[in-house]
Design an enzyme around this catalytic site. Structure first.
Site, PDB file in Angstrom:
ATOM      1  N   HIS A  38       1.021   7.062   2.605  1.00 11.61           N
ATOM      2  CA  HIS A  38       0.358   8.349   2.359  1.00 11.61           C
ATOM      3  C   HIS A  38       0.286   9.185   3.626  1.00 11.61           C
ATOM      4  O   HIS A  38       0.744   8.778   4.694  1.00 11.61           O
ATOM      5  CB  HIS A  38      -1.012   8.133   1.736  1.00 11.61           C
ATOM      6  CG  HIS A  38      -1.905   7.271   2.575  1.00 11.61           C
ATOM      7  ND1 HIS A  38      -2.387   7.679   3.789  1.00 11.61           N
ATOM      8  CD2 HIS A  38      -2.364   6.009   2.384  1.00 11.61           C
ATOM      9  CE1 HIS A  38      -3.119   6.720   4.302  1.00 11.61           C
ATOM     10  NE2 HIS A  38      -3.110   5.695   3.473  1.00 11.61           N
ATOM     11  N   HIS A  65      -0.202   8.156   7.286  1.00 15.34           N
ATOM     12  CA  HIS A  65       0.840   7.582   8.147  1.00 15.34           C
ATOM     13  C   HIS A  65       1.866   8.611   8.606  1.00 15.34           C
ATOM     14  O   HIS A  65       2.861   8.260   9.225  1.00 15.34           O
ATOM     15  CB  HIS A  65       1.543   6.424   7.430  1.00 15.34           C
ATOM     16  CG  HIS A  65       0.767   5.146   7.488  1.00 15.34           C
ATOM     17  ND1 HIS A  65       0.059   4.661   6.411  1.00 15.34           N
ATOM     18  CD2 HIS A  65       0.558   4.264   8.495  1.00 15.34           C
ATOM     19  CE1 HIS A  65      -0.540   3.528   6.760  1.00 15.34           C
ATOM     20  NE2 HIS A  65      -0.257   3.265   8.017  1.00 15.34           N
ATOM     21  N   LYS A  99       0.853  -1.192   0.000  1.00 13.91           N
ATOM     22  CA  LYS A  99       0.000   0.000   0.000  1.00 13.91           C
ATOM     23  C   LYS A  99       0.890   1.244   0.000  1.00 13.91           C
ATOM     24  O   LYS A  99       1.994   1.220   0.547  1.00 13.91           O
ATOM     25  CB  LYS A  99      -0.875   0.029   1.254  1.00 13.91           C
ATOM     26  CG  LYS A  99      -1.941  -1.035   1.267  1.00 13.91           C
ATOM     27  CD  LYS A  99      -3.275  -0.454   1.711  1.00 13.91           C
ATOM     28  CE  LYS A  99      -4.367  -1.499   1.697  1.00 13.91           C
ATOM     29  NZ  LYS A  99      -4.645  -2.033   3.015  1.00 13.91           N
TER      30      LYS A  99
HETATM   31  N1  ARG Z   1      -0.811  -1.351  10.000  1.00 17.90           N
HETATM   32  C1  ARG Z   1      -1.839  -0.718  10.784  1.00 17.90           C
HETATM   33  C2  ARG Z   1      -2.481   0.408   9.970  1.00 17.90           C
HETATM   34  O1  ARG Z   1      -1.885   0.939   9.067  1.00 17.90           O
HETATM   35  C3  ARG Z   1      -1.312  -0.127  12.065  1.00 17.90           C
HETATM   36  C4  ARG Z   1      -0.720  -1.112  13.016  1.00 17.90           C
HETATM   37  C5  ARG Z   1      -0.555  -0.546  14.369  1.00 17.90           C
HETATM   38  N2  ARG Z   1       0.092  -1.427  15.300  1.00 17.90           N
HETATM   39  C6  ARG Z   1      -0.480  -2.479  15.869  1.00 17.90           C
HETATM   40  N3  ARG Z   1       0.257  -3.210  16.684  1.00 17.90           N
HETATM   41  N4  ARG Z   1      -1.719  -2.817  15.670  1.00 17.90           N
HETATM   42  O2  ARG Z   1      -3.604   0.764  10.278  1.00 17.90           O
END
Ligand code: ARG
Length: 570
Positions: free
Chosen positions: A134, A137, A131
């Site tokens: 963007h 993040h 992905k």
């Molecule tokens: N990859 C997830 C997102 O972009 C965030 C992960 C955050 N960390 C976790 N341990 N859940 O929404």
């Protein structure tokens, strides 16, 4: 030199001199000290109300008696106003002691050791494989980076973790699409865009031909089973995604100790399911397995789908336990947008129900608001996506335009433009309390006059320019030259900087450092406009140079702690 503690000690001495026989007096007078809303009322105020009972006397009378016992005019002068004792620092001594303390080890001003011997895990950025990286993040990345620096500075051992989103059936589909229609060159070149294209095509064709779904699932099963071909392609997708992300991390100067993402926990979820089962927490729900959280006013936490596949939660439970067992953390932070509030509440509750008491007070969701861009919400679905690498490139270009206009003769313009452009974006992200939504506007972020990154950076460069003009040989400073209101206002801000950094760690709130640093920059500029720093009186000049040196370093530290560079010249 902790002025607050000095005043607290002084207050304690006055209290015990005035009331030698008294009992049950509070030990920690520093905790009672207040900063008066108006500096004309003093540097600190001590409210006597809480002593009334132990001393059986009205607060104004206590204040009078304590004031009469002041024997240290070199520290502070005292005035009584009602039930308050107002302390006014001895300005010359304050300037001398504070500047000596800062300049004895300038880079350490604001550092602390309350974290020493303690470990904090920080999960931030945590991007998703295949992905685009963007604007969504941006906050997690820069808040996390800043908190890492702040905690490091306060003596903690920090473990920064990029919990990659790299598990799920979509990766099986992507591999399937790649095998059917993909091209190695194209993926290498197009990166995430090409993977997305393949994924979109897969979904389109699968709508016509449902058998494709089974093929996609079969490929995911192959990843799960460790099939070499599947793993190789999957691994490569990850590398291609990370290669792009690394460019952003390099520009932002963000680093991780671990990239253990969701796939890392795939073989650790079995134990979680077993444990939940053994502890009687697992329930059937239409073939799926859940932990019922109704008693806690929450929807159930999904552990296994009816086909036996694990979920985001399952992997997060495994990750939390793994981090505890591996790093023995004292705190574990998740820097993730507020949309996942419920996810983390459920996660911590399930861990607690499993008997992991640490989940309750050591795991924290550090949430933050949404970022929109020039008034437009950032949503993938509406097709309006602001990509982080493009945003940062734009920022550098715009900063370069401004620099070309303002300082055409600057050397290393490109380098400064990078620091200023990126600094503007990072600063704007960390300017307000993290829970507030951010609307990002170029002209606001890059304005050299407002409360912006470039403004603070510019002040740092201004201090540098003053110092370069200072004579090489100076007599010892006459700190009586720093007793004016502007110098004192600046000194007060510098003296409070360490408390602010400590507090910022306590509340996981980098914006406190942003604000404190901005206030220092503003106070320096006010001082700069109202006073001649280099003048005939060499001893006075020496004192003002000390002030400038201290100020420059503290601004640099403040900027560093929020992840912004401080150029020497701009
Ligand atoms: N990859 C997830 C997102 O972009 C965030 C992960 C955050 N960390 C976790 N341990 N859940 O929404």
């Amino acid at each position: 030199m902790d002025m607050k503690q000095r005043i607290a000690d002084l207050a304690a001495e006055m209290l015990h001199t005035a009331f030698p026989e008294a009992e049950n007096l509070p030990d920690d007078l520093a905790a009672l000290l207040e900063v008066p809303p108006d500096p004309a009322l003093g540097d600190y105020a001590f409210p006597c109300f809480k002593l009334s009972r132990a001393l059986r006397m009205g607060p104004p009378a206590i204040a009078q008696k304590m004031a009469a016992a002041d024997a240290h005019p070199e520290v502070a002068r005292v005035e009584c106003v009602g039930g308050y004792l107002n302390f006014f620092f001895n300005r010359e001594n304050f300037a001398r002691e504070l500047l000596s303390a800062i300049l004895a080890d300038p880079e350490k001003w604001g550092a602390g050791d309350e974290g020493s011997g303690k470990t904090v895990c920080m999960d931030y950025s945590s991007i998703n494989i295949a992905k685009r990286f963007h604007l969504g993040h941006l906050s997690t990345t820069v808040i996390g980076n800043s908190l890492k620096r702040i905690y490091d500075f306060r003596g903690w051992k920090t473990v920064s973790i990029n919990h990659l989103g790299d598990w799920g059936t979509q990766f099986g589909k992507m591999i399937c699409a790649y095998k059917k229609w993909g091209d190695k060159e194209k993926v290498e070149q197009g990166g995430v865009d090409e993977m997305t294209r393949l994924y979109v095509r897969f979904n389109k064709e699968a709508a016509e031909n449902p058998a494709l779904e089974d093929e996609g699932r079969a490929w995911f099963k192959r990843i799960e089973d460790g099939d070499p071909e599947a793993l190789e392609i999957f691994q490569w997708f990850k590398e291609v995604t990370l290669r792009d992300a690394m460019k952003v991390y390099d520009v932002l100067d963000v680093h991780f100790d671990s990239y253990a993402g969701e796939s890392f926990y795939a073989d650790k979820t079995g134990r979680v399911v077993q444990e939940l089962q053994d502890k009687g927490l697992l329930k059937d729900s239409d073939g799926a397995k859940i932990v019922d959280l109704e008693a806690y006013g929450m929807p159930p936490c999904l552990i296994l789908k009816s086909d036996g596949a694990t979920l985001y939660h399952t992997r997060d439970i495994a990750a939390a336990i793994y981090r505890k067992e591996t790093y023995h953390f004292d705190q574990s932070l998740y820097i993730v947008a507020y949309q996942q509030d419920l996810h983390f509440k459920q996660l911590f509750k399930v861990l607690e129900l499993m008997g992991y008491d640490w989940a309750k007070d050591q795991c924290k969701h550090v949430s933050f608001g949404m970022v929109s861009y020039e008034g437009q919400a950032m949503a993938t679905r509406s097709g309006h996506v602001v990509l982080l690498d493009e945003l940062l490139t734009r920022a550098q270009e715009k900063a370069l335009d401004i620099i070309n206009e303002k300082s055409p003769n600057l050397e290393n313009k490109e380098e400064v433009a990078r620091q200023v452009g990126v600094g503007a974006v990072v600063y704007a992200t960390l300017q307000n309390n993290r829970i507030k939504d951010i609307d990002f506007w170029w002209d606001r972020a890059l304005n050299f006059d407002g409360e912006t990154g470039p403004y603070v950076q510019y002040t740092h460069a201004r201090c540098g320019s003053v110092l370069r003009k200072a004579p090489d040989e100076l007599p010892s400073p006459n700190y009586a030259a720093l007793t004016d209101d502007e110098a004192q206002a600046l000194l007060r801000l510098l003296s409070r900087f360490p408390e602010t950094v400590q507090e910022a760690a306590l509340r996981n709130e980098p914006s406190m450092v942003t604000r404190a640093t901005t206030e220092i920059a503003k106070a320096y500029n006010k001082y700069y406009y109202e006073h001649r720093i280099l003048d005939e009186d060499a001893a006075a000049t020496a004192a003002r140079i000390d002030l400038t040196k201290a100020c420059k370093q503290v601004i640099k530290t403040g900027l560093y702690l929020i992840g912004v560079h401080a150029p020497e010249r701009m």
